[in-house]
Every structure is written in C-alpha cells, then in structure tokens.
Design a protein around this motif. Sequence first.
Motif, PDB file in Angstrom:
ATOM      1  N   MET A 150      -5.455  23.822  13.136  1.00 56.45           N
ATOM      2  CA  MET A 150      -4.011  23.669  12.817  1.00 56.45           C
ATOM      3  C   MET A 150      -4.064  23.181  11.391  1.00 56.45           C
ATOM      4  N   ARG A 151      -3.076  23.751  10.813  1.00 57.85           N
ATOM      5  CA  ARG A 151      -2.627  23.399   9.469  1.00 57.85           C
ATOM      6  C   ARG A 151      -1.841  22.392   9.510  1.00 57.85           C
ATOM      7  N   ALA A 152      -2.230  21.255   8.754  1.00 54.94           N
ATOM      8  CA  ALA A 152      -1.567  19.975   8.645  1.00 54.94           C
ATOM      9  C   ALA A 152      -0.018  20.373   7.648  1.00 54.94           C
ATOM     10  N   LYS A 153       0.897  19.427   8.204  1.00 52.74           N
ATOM     11  CA  LYS A 153       2.138  19.724   7.332  1.00 52.74           C
ATOM     12  C   LYS A 153       1.976  18.875   6.034  1.00 52.74           C
ATOM     13  N   ALA A 154       2.965  19.490   5.109  1.00 49.70           N
ATOM     14  CA  ALA A 154       3.096  18.863   3.942  1.00 49.70           C
ATOM     15  C   ALA A 154       3.550  17.505   4.175  1.00 49.70           C
ATOM     16  N   ALA A 155       2.988  16.723   3.363  1.00 53.79           N
ATOM     17  CA  ALA A 155       3.658  15.148   3.525  1.00 53.79           C
ATOM     18  C   ALA A 155       5.056  15.153   2.739  1.00 53.79           C
ATOM     19  N   SER A 156       5.701  14.455   3.305  1.00 54.41           N
ATOM     20  CA  SER A 156       7.205  14.444   2.477  1.00 54.41           C
ATOM     21  C   SER A 156       7.142  13.451   1.269  1.00 54.41           C
ATOM     22  N   GLY A 157       7.801  13.371   0.341  1.00 54.31           N
ATOM     23  CA  GLY A 157       7.969  12.382  -0.632  1.00 54.31           C
ATOM     24  C   GLY A 157       8.291  11.158  -0.411  1.00 54.31           C
ATOM     25  N   LYS A 158       8.996  10.964   0.825  1.00 57.72           N
ATOM     26  CA  LYS A 158       9.394   9.328   1.258  1.00 57.72           C
ATOM     27  C   LYS A 158       8.103   8.762   1.741  1.00 57.72           C
ATOM     28  N   ALA A 159       7.373   9.578   2.665  1.00 65.06           N
ATOM     29  CA  ALA A 159       6.132   9.313   3.190  1.00 65.06           C
ATOM     30  C   ALA A 159       4.841   8.720   2.178  1.00 65.06           C
ATOM     31  N   ILE A 160       5.167   9.594   1.228  1.00 68.55           N
ATOM     32  CA  ILE A 160       4.208   9.334   0.009  1.00 68.55           C
ATOM     33  C   ILE A 160       4.812   7.880  -0.503  1.00 68.55           C
ATOM     34  N   ILE A 161       5.886   7.678  -0.793  1.00 66.26           N
ATOM     35  CA  ILE A 161       6.363   6.667  -1.486  1.00 66.26           C
ATOM     36  C   ILE A 161       5.952   5.208  -0.731  1.00 66.26           C
ATOM     37  N   VAL A 162       6.282   5.281   0.582  1.00 67.55           N
ATOM     38  CA  VAL A 162       6.042   4.380   1.494  1.00 67.55           C
ATOM     39  C   VAL A 162       4.361   3.911   1.807  1.00 67.55           C
ATOM     40  N   LEU A 163       3.837   5.258   1.628  1.00 62.51           N
ATOM     41  CA  LEU A 163       2.330   4.761   1.633  1.00 62.51           C
ATOM     42  C   LEU A 163       1.858   3.996   0.444  1.00 62.51           C
ATOM     43  N   CYS A 164       2.274   4.536  -0.858  1.00 66.04           N
ATOM     44  CA  CYS A 164       1.950   3.837  -1.575  1.00 66.04           C
ATOM     45  C   CYS A 164       2.442   2.480  -1.875  1.00 66.04           C
ATOM     46  N   LEU A 165       3.561   2.257  -1.434  1.00 61.74           N
ATOM     47  CA  LEU A 165       4.203   0.905  -1.535  1.00 61.74           C
ATOM     48  C   LEU A 165       3.471  -0.005  -0.390  1.00 61.74           C
ATOM     49  N   ALA A 166       2.896   0.617   0.677  1.00 64.98           N
ATOM     50  CA  ALA A 166       2.093  -0.135   1.604  1.00 64.98           C
ATOM     51  C   ALA A 166       0.989  -0.584   1.025  1.00 64.98           C
ATOM     52  N   SER A 167       0.039   0.372   0.417  1.00 65.62           N
ATOM     53  CA  SER A 167      -1.165   0.276  -0.326  1.00 65.62           C
ATOM     54  C   SER A 167      -1.018  -0.666  -1.067  1.00 65.62           C
ATOM     55  N   PHE A 168       0.025  -0.825  -1.804  1.00 72.32           N
ATOM     56  CA  PHE A 168       0.150  -1.848  -3.103  1.00 72.32           C
ATOM     57  C   PHE A 168       0.366  -3.263  -2.582  1.00 72.32           C
ATOM     58  N   LEU A 169       1.317  -3.133  -1.479  1.00 72.99           N
ATOM     59  CA  LEU A 169       1.354  -4.574  -0.690  1.00 72.99           C
ATOM     60  C   LEU A 169       0.160  -4.934  -0.037  1.00 72.99           C
ATOM     61  N   ALA A 170      -0.759  -4.249   0.579  1.00 71.04           N
ATOM     62  CA  ALA A 170      -1.916  -4.470   1.009  1.00 71.04           C
ATOM     63  C   ALA A 170      -2.845  -5.043   0.007  1.00 71.04           C
ATOM     64  N   GLY A 171      -2.925  -4.559  -1.196  1.00 73.98           N
ATOM     65  CA  GLY A 171      -3.673  -4.705  -2.274  1.00 73.98           C
ATOM     66  C   GLY A 171      -3.554  -6.096  -2.878  1.00 73.98           C
ATOM     67  N   SER A 172      -2.101  -6.205  -2.965  1.00 71.69           N
ATOM     68  CA  SER A 172      -1.667  -7.420  -3.743  1.00 71.69           C
ATOM     69  C   SER A 172      -1.894  -8.585  -2.554  1.00 71.69           C
ATOM     70  N   LEU A 173      -1.925  -8.517  -1.211  1.00 65.19           N
ATOM     71  CA  LEU A 173      -2.089  -9.315  -0.454  1.00 65.19           C
ATOM     72  C   LEU A 173      -3.464  -9.841  -0.458  1.00 65.19           C
ATOM     73  N   PHE A 174      -4.332  -8.916  -0.422  1.00 63.34           N
ATOM     74  CA  PHE A 174      -5.905  -8.831  -0.469  1.00 63.34           C
ATOM     75  C   PHE A 174      -6.299  -9.620  -1.923  1.00 63.34           C
ATOM     76  N   MET A 175      -5.692  -9.376  -2.960  1.00 58.70           N
ATOM     77  CA  MET A 175      -6.093 -10.096  -4.188  1.00 58.70           C
ATOM     78  C   MET A 175      -5.469 -11.413  -4.380  1.00 58.70           C
ATOM     79  N   SER A 176      -4.291 -11.626  -3.603  1.00 61.44           N
ATOM     80  CA  SER A 176      -3.771 -12.973  -3.501  1.00 61.44           C
ATOM     81  C   SER A 176      -4.775 -13.864  -2.785  1.00 61.44           C
TER      82      SER A 176
END
Length: 401
Positions: free
Chosen positions: A1-27
């Motif tokens: 099966m060919r995965a569906k292309a991620a939408s822009g919102k999903a990417i933004i949410v994923l980036c923000l989550a990654s940023f928050l997770a990294g900030s929390l870790f660094m903190s």
Amino acid sequence: MRAKAASGKAIIVLCLASFLAGSLFMSRTLSRSYIFEEEDHHLTKHLSKHLEIQKDCDEHKRKLIESKSRDIIGEVSKTHQAVKSLERTMSTLEMELAAARTSDRNSEFWSERSAKNQSLQKVFAVIGINTAFSSKKRRDSVRQTWMPTGEKLKKIEKEKGIVKAWIFIYVRFVIGHSATPGGVLDKAIDEEDSEHKDFLRLKHIEGYHQLSTKTRLYFSTATAMYDAEFYVKVDDDVHVNLGMLVTTLARYQSRPRIYIGCMKSGPVLSQKGVKYHEPEFWKFGEEGNKYFRHATGQIYAISKDLAAYISTNQGILHRYANEDVSLGAWMLGLEVEHVDERSMCCGTPPDCQWKAQAGNVCAASFDWSCSGICKSVDRMARVHRACAEGDTPLSNFRFFI
C-alpha cells in the motif's frame, strides 16, 4: 500500500510536538545539571569548610601541645632552679658550718697557743742556720766570724753591755738525723753540740731533696720552742750582719704577715738531671715559664703569724723540689706582704764593702753564682773583715717584747 501524503497541518503539528518534546527534555536536563552543579558547589563549599575546621582543630591541637610542652619545660626549669638554689643554700650552710668549726678550732688553738706562749721564752728573732752533716768546716767558719759563741760572746757582752740583746736572739744550726739512728753521723753532731751547744735538732731524716720538709719542720719546731717576732732561715755559706738584720726586721715589727727577703722569679727547669730541676714543672704552665715571686733561699724571714700558720697547716702544705719555691707557694694564697729587701742579698767584696763605706751596711752577703759564698770555708773570714758591721750595731739593739 502506498501511504498517503502527509498534509501541511500534520507536519506543523508534528514539528511543534517535536519542539515541545525537545524543549521539555532540555529543560529537564538543564535543571538536573544545575541541581548537580549546585549540589557540587555546596559539597565543595562544605568540604572546604570542613578542611578549615580540621585545620583550625589541628592548629589548636598543635598550640595545645606546644603550650603543654612549654609548661612542662617551664616546670622542669623551675624545678632545676629550685634544686640549684637548694644546693647553693646547702653549700652555704656547709661553708658556714665549716667556718664555725674552724673558728672554734682556731679559737681553741690560739687560746692554747696563747697559754702556751706564756711559758715560752720570748725572743725578737729565731735565726736557724741550715746545715748538713758534711758541713762542719762551714759551721766553724760561721762560729769564727758572724756568730759569736762561747768566750767571744762573753767578751762582747762584757764590753758592750748587751747581755739582753743576745738573750733575745736565738741563733742555732738546724739539722735533722741520719737514716741510721745513732750512727756515726749522728754521734758526730752530738759531740759537736756538746762542745758548742748551738744546734737545733729536728725530727727529720736529712737529704738534699728533703729541704722543703726540713724548712716546714724548722718553723714548726721553732714556734713550739720560742715566742718570737720573726723566724729567719739562712744557709751556712752566707755572711750575716746580725745587727743590721735585726734592725731591718724591726722596721716591719708592727705589720702583720710579713714575708721578707730578696724576691726573685727564676725559670722553671723541666730538664731532668740539671740542678734545681722541678719535677712538677707542668703546673707552672708552658715550657720556659718562670716561678711566681718568692724570696731567694739563701736567707729570708717570716713574721710569727706566718710561722704559726705553717706549723698549724704543715700536714697539708704542698712541697715542691726547691724549698724557697715551696715557701713562696705557701705564702702565695694568703694576705701576705712581700718585702723585697735588697740589703739581704748583697754580693761579696767589693760589693758589700763599697755599700758599707757608703753607710749602707748589708744584712747578708753571698755570691749569686754559687748560691752562697763561693768556697765559703776559705773566704768567710775575708768577707767578714771587709763587710762586717762591727760591734756598734749590736749595742744599739731595740727590742719591743
């Protein structure tokens, strides 16, 4: 099966989550690091403080130990000083006790001596002429010149009226005994004494190297027999003008502890076999040193208090090989007046003759080179004719007894 292309919102949410997770870790990481640093700093500070406390504690202990050491040393020092002070006190008490005992003994001695002196014949001077068994000819030459005896003495007493003068002068030949009691030598002296009655016998074995002992015994014996102002020792090869000798001594009669003669300071001879060798030369310092000042042995005189001192202490007086040195040593440690009287050591003619002509009559004459008059048996009469004082001084004696 060919995965569906991620939408822009999903990417933004994923980036923000990654940023928050990294900030929390660094903190969380930074917070823990800060906590560790704080804890490490606090631990270091605490350790430093602990080390300072430990240092202060060690310093306190060191000071305490040093203080205790100083206290101990101080106590030991105080104890040592106390012991020394106690020793000094005990020494002082012992000296005072010894002085008191000596004073008591001296008081007893002088009381006994004073009582004894009341029974002794009083004379102005005892003149002992040192002689030996082999010196009969010398004695005869003295009897025939300056020592009047027998008929000659009676003649002078009658002409000059000086009986008292001769009573107050005691002149005797001084001699001990031979090593063989009752032998030929002793018998010869006994016979000579029975004829002239002019000997003073000592409890002493004669010998040249025993002159110091003989001198000590002479003073001891003389003080036990006569209460004199002066005690004189003279050799049998010396010419004496008795009048001038007595006149000279009389000038010092009022002074205590008089030691009179021709003072000298000869070399200390360390070489064995030479005349006047001093076996104890090392006591006088380096080789080549001289003796202390002392009266030459041909003739000298000491006052009664010094003669009594010798008599009292004869058992502990050290004797050197030469008797004049011994006497000088006995006088050295005392409060004694040394009188250098040059009239007691004039030379033989023409010296004594010139002095007599100039009005300075000699008390005694001899040759220094011979330690007496050279060939005195043959020359005594000649010296007497040239240097004798005559009979006049004998009639002018003054005695304060």
